[in-house]
Design a protein around this motif. Structure first.
Motif, PDB file in Angstrom:
ATOM      1  N   ASP A   1      37.519  34.979  35.386  1.00 55.17           N
ATOM      2  CA  ASP A   1      37.775  35.360  36.772  1.00 55.17           C
ATOM      3  C   ASP A   1      38.029  36.865  36.884  1.00 55.17           C
ATOM      4  O   ASP A   1      38.639  37.468  36.004  1.00 55.17           O
ATOM      5  CB  ASP A   1      39.011  34.616  37.296  1.00 55.17           C
ATOM      6  N   ILE A   2      37.563  37.437  38.003  1.00 55.45           N
ATOM      7  CA  ILE A   2      37.887  38.817  38.336  1.00 55.45           C
ATOM      8  C   ILE A   2      38.983  38.775  39.390  1.00 55.45           C
ATOM      9  O   ILE A   2      38.809  38.179  40.449  1.00 55.45           O
ATOM     10  CB  ILE A   2      36.658  39.575  38.878  1.00 55.45           C
ATOM     11  N   VAL A   3      40.112  39.400  39.084  1.00 60.36           N
ATOM     12  CA  VAL A   3      41.269  39.337  39.985  1.00 60.36           C
ATOM     13  C   VAL A   3      41.706  40.740  40.385  1.00 60.36           C
ATOM     14  O   VAL A   3      41.977  41.581  39.528  1.00 60.36           O
ATOM     15  CB  VAL A   3      42.458  38.603  39.328  1.00 60.36           C
ATOM     16  N   PHE A   4      41.750  40.988  41.694  1.00 60.98           N
ATOM     17  CA  PHE A   4      42.333  42.205  42.248  1.00 60.98           C
ATOM     18  C   PHE A   4      43.744  41.856  42.717  1.00 60.98           C
ATOM     19  O   PHE A   4      43.923  40.945  43.524  1.00 60.98           O
ATOM     20  CB  PHE A   4      41.517  42.704  43.446  1.00 60.98           C
ATOM     21  N   ASN A   5      44.729  42.583  42.225  1.00 57.81           N
ATOM     22  CA  ASN A   5      46.125  42.285  42.584  1.00 57.81           C
ATOM     23  C   ASN A   5      46.777  43.540  43.176  1.00 57.81           C
ATOM     24  O   ASN A   5      47.120  44.471  42.457  1.00 57.81           O
ATOM     25  CB  ASN A   5      46.894  41.813  41.345  1.00 57.81           C
ATOM     26  N   ASP A   6      46.911  43.548  44.519  1.00 55.98           N
ATOM     27  CA  ASP A   6      47.528  44.677  45.244  1.00 55.98           C
ATOM     28  C   ASP A   6      46.932  46.019  44.829  1.00 55.98           C
ATOM     29  O   ASP A   6      47.639  46.980  44.535  1.00 55.98           O
ATOM     30  CB  ASP A   6      49.038  44.710  45.018  1.00 55.98           C
ATOM     31  N   VAL A   7      45.612  46.082  44.808  1.00 54.85           N
ATOM     32  CA  VAL A   7      44.924  47.311  44.361  1.00 54.85           C
ATOM     33  C   VAL A   7      44.879  48.347  45.477  1.00 54.85           C
ATOM     34  O   VAL A   7      44.422  48.071  46.588  1.00 54.85           O
ATOM     35  CB  VAL A   7      43.488  46.992  43.887  1.00 54.85           C
ATOM     36  N   SER A   8      45.349  49.544  45.156  1.00 51.79           N
ATOM     37  CA  SER A   8      45.256  50.685  46.069  1.00 51.79           C
ATOM     38  C   SER A   8      44.541  51.815  45.329  1.00 51.79           C
ATOM     39  O   SER A   8      44.741  52.004  44.121  1.00 51.79           O
ATOM     40  CB  SER A   8      46.640  51.161  46.519  1.00 51.79           C
ATOM     41  N   PHE A   9      43.732  52.546  46.058  1.00 48.65           N
ATOM     42  CA  PHE A   9      42.989  53.642  45.419  1.00 48.65           C
ATOM     43  C   PHE A   9      42.750  54.769  46.405  1.00 48.65           C
ATOM     44  O   PHE A   9      42.345  54.540  47.549  1.00 48.65           O
ATOM     45  CB  PHE A   9      41.641  53.149  44.886  1.00 48.65           C
ATOM     46  N   THR A  10      43.013  55.998  45.930  1.00 47.02           N
ATOM     47  CA  THR A  10      42.797  57.211  46.739  1.00 47.02           C
ATOM     48  C   THR A  10      41.898  58.171  45.967  1.00 47.02           C
ATOM     49  O   THR A  10      42.153  58.445  44.784  1.00 47.02           O
ATOM     50  CB  THR A  10      44.143  57.906  47.050  1.00 47.02           C
TER      51      THR A  10
END
Length: 583
Positions: free
Chosen positions: A341-350
């Motif tokens: 599985d590919i899991v994004f957990n509270d991802v933020s990016f600037t």
């Protein structure tokens, strides 16, 4: 010369060649020094003969013997000089090769962020023009330096042995020469740095002009572009001329000082001969030859100094990039199986170059073998998600995992090797269509290429070209239409047969009928493979297992097609709008 210390590892690598070259150089100079000594011998023989101390037969034999020694020494010296160049100059070519490879490898390691901040023309100039200047230091400069040092030591030794007083007078101009070289070298270094900077600006301008020629022609701004180029070229020329002016001082000063030494030899030597302080006029001839033997080495001091200063400026520019630590590093050298599985957990990016916050606490899960579609307005962060999965960037906050392992703990090369990526702006190389497709699989057969093209619905277009799959594309694939470029790019991803497909709005230039055929083929090909499709069309998203809608970097809707069309929101509005357009 601190910047040039970077080359020491290469000098050590090729130390055997350099040592042999240095030995040959020293021996070659020894043979060269035979000439003045035997010229003196010839003068002595002539003086002795006219004084009546030897017979004509002895005079002829001694003269012939001296001439043979001079010719023999010259021939041997020439042969050794040839081998000297073959060893030391070849080393510079080896170092040039190694340095270019080192720079290119570093370029490949550096992150996408680096390329956003630096222009292609400047990158090209550092791996071409700057490396060429460094090569001149690693070869000719070293060869002539060894040659000069060896010759100066030997010549001064023989001169002092012949006449200490005359030697001291002959060498009077050399301290003046040292001061002049020191002053000029500093200025050459400064001006060389500026010249290289302007060469980078010229390379960047021309590269961008050629890449954007269609825009220049479409807007009819050829005249303005030419004017801008001319202004930049004039400024670059002025900097080159400024450098040339300071370099032009070297040789005249060398000749003046060597000429002064010649005059001192003739005057002081003549006075010593008259006062019987030296026995033969041949000593004056010998000294004149020694001084003139020093002419080229002393003259090359200026030339070598100029080369070293330019090389130092260029190597400093090269080191600026070589010393950059890649932002994206492979932290796991063991083989990693990319599944799960590919899991994004509270991802933020600037993005640090624009300070735009592309993603804000994004969380979702894609199970292995599922298809996820991402929709949203322009600038909502869709492409950023794909870039983060491929680790073109690392997240600022939160985490991304595959099979519960953080992305940065996976083997970077295994991760990227498991991904088939089709960018929004399809990039094709200036190569054949066949090679562009097989780029995704180096050992692909012709049958593999054709099969991939058929699945991407571009085979029929390709076979209509005169040379078919062997058609060579223009730069960036300019030969093809937008839709054809996208489909060739899709074929490149298909032939790779990866575990993860990333499609970034790659069907935007394709009509709906062709899109439907491609999607049908992709559904068949990507069975049991994880797929992420970024799109502006509901038709590309409706068959996905999961759909997320982004707005301003946040997930505003999530579900499947059937659930989302029954809920008021962006997806339903887009679906109804596109449905009405097809009716």
């Amino acid at each position: 010369m601190k910047a040039l210390l970077h080359l020491n590892k290469y000098f050590y690598k090729y130390r055997s060649h350099l040592i042999i070259g240095i030995i040959i150089t020293i021996v070659a100079r020894l043979f060269l020094l035979y000439t003045p000594r035997y010229v003196k011998e010839i003068f002595t023989v002539i003086e002795t003969y006219f004084a009546g101390d030897i017979t004509k037969e002895v005079f002829k034999n001694d003269l012939f013997e001296a001439i043979l020694y001079i010719v023999g020494a010259a021939i041997i010296g020439a042969i050794l000089t040839f081998f000297m160049r073959q060893t030391i100059i070849n080393v510079s070519r080896y170092i040039e090769y190694d340095l270019k490879n080192e720079i290119y490898e570093q370029y490949q390691k550096l992150s996408l962020n680096f390329y956003k901040k630096n222009r292609t023309g400047d990158l090209m100039n550092r791996i071409t023009e700057d490396v060429t200047r460094v090569r001149m230091y690693a070869g000719p400069a070293i060869m002539y330096s060894i040659n000069t040092i060896t010759l100066i030591i030997m010549v001064i030794f023989y001169m002092y042995k012949a006449s200490p007083k005359l030697t001291l007078y002959t060498l009077v101009p050399l301290p003046i020469l040292s001061i002049i070289i020191y002053k000029l070298s500093k200025e050459i270094h400064n001006r060389s740095t500026v010249v290289q900077e302007y060469l980078s600006k010229l390379s960047t301008f021309t590269q961008e002009s050629f890449s954007g020629i269609s825009v220049i022609k479409a807007y009819g701004i050829e005249a303005q572009t030419s004017k801008n180029f001319k202004e930049l070229a004039i400024e670059s020329k002025n900097k080159q001329v400024s450098l040339a002016k300071i370099q032009a001082w070297f040789f005249p000063m060398m000749i003046l000082l060597i000429g002064s030494s010649n005059l001192l030899v003739i005057y002081i030597g003549g006075m010593q001969y008259i006062n019987s302080e030296i026995e033969s006029i041949g000593t004056i001839a010998e000294f004149l030859m020694y001084v003139n033997l020093l002419t080229w080495p002393v003259a090359t001091v200026g030339w070598v100094t100029s080369i070293v200063q330019q090389a130092e400026a260029s190597q400093k520019r090269i080191n600026e990039f070589l010393n950059i630590e890649p932002e994206i590093k492979n932290e796991n050298n063991t083989e990693t199986n990319i599944e799960g599985d590919i899991v994004f957990n509270d991802v933020s990016f600037t993005y640090d170059d624009t300070n735009i916050e592309a993603l804000k606490k994004v969380s979702f899960t894609i199970k292995a073998g599922e298809t996820l579609s991402i929709l949203g307005k322009t600038g909502s962060g869709k492409s950023t998600i794909l870039d983060l999965i491929g680790r073109l960037y690392d997240v600022n906050q939160g985490s991304i995992t595959i099979n519960k392992i953080p992305l940065n703990k996976l083997n970077l090369y295994n991760l990227r090797d498991s991904i088939g990526y089709v960018p929004q702006d399809a990039f094709l190389f200036s190569d054949t269509i066949k090679n562009n497709i097989s780029f995704g699989k180096i050992d692909a057969t012709e049958a593999d290429v054709i099969e991939a093209a058929k699945n991407a619905q571009v085979h029929k277009n390709i076979i209509k070209f005169k040379n078919g799959y062997d058609t060579v594309l223009g730069e960036r694939g300019i030969t093809l239409s937008g839709g054809q470029k996208q489909r060739v790019s899709i074929a490149r991803a298909i032939i790779k047969s990866p575990k993860i497909f990333l499609f970034d709005d790659c069907l935007s230039a394709v009509d709906t009928e062709t899109e439907e055929k491609i999607l049908k083929n992709l559904n068949k090909i990507s069975k049991n493979k994880t797929s992420i499709i970024v799109s502006h069309r509901v038709s590309s998203a409706k068959n996905a297992d999961k759909i997320i809608v982004l707005d301003d970097g946040k997930i505003v809707q999530e579900g499947n097609h059937d659930s989302l069309i029954n809920v008021d929101g962006y997806y339903k509005e887009l679906y109804l709008k596109q449905l009405s357009e097809t009716v």
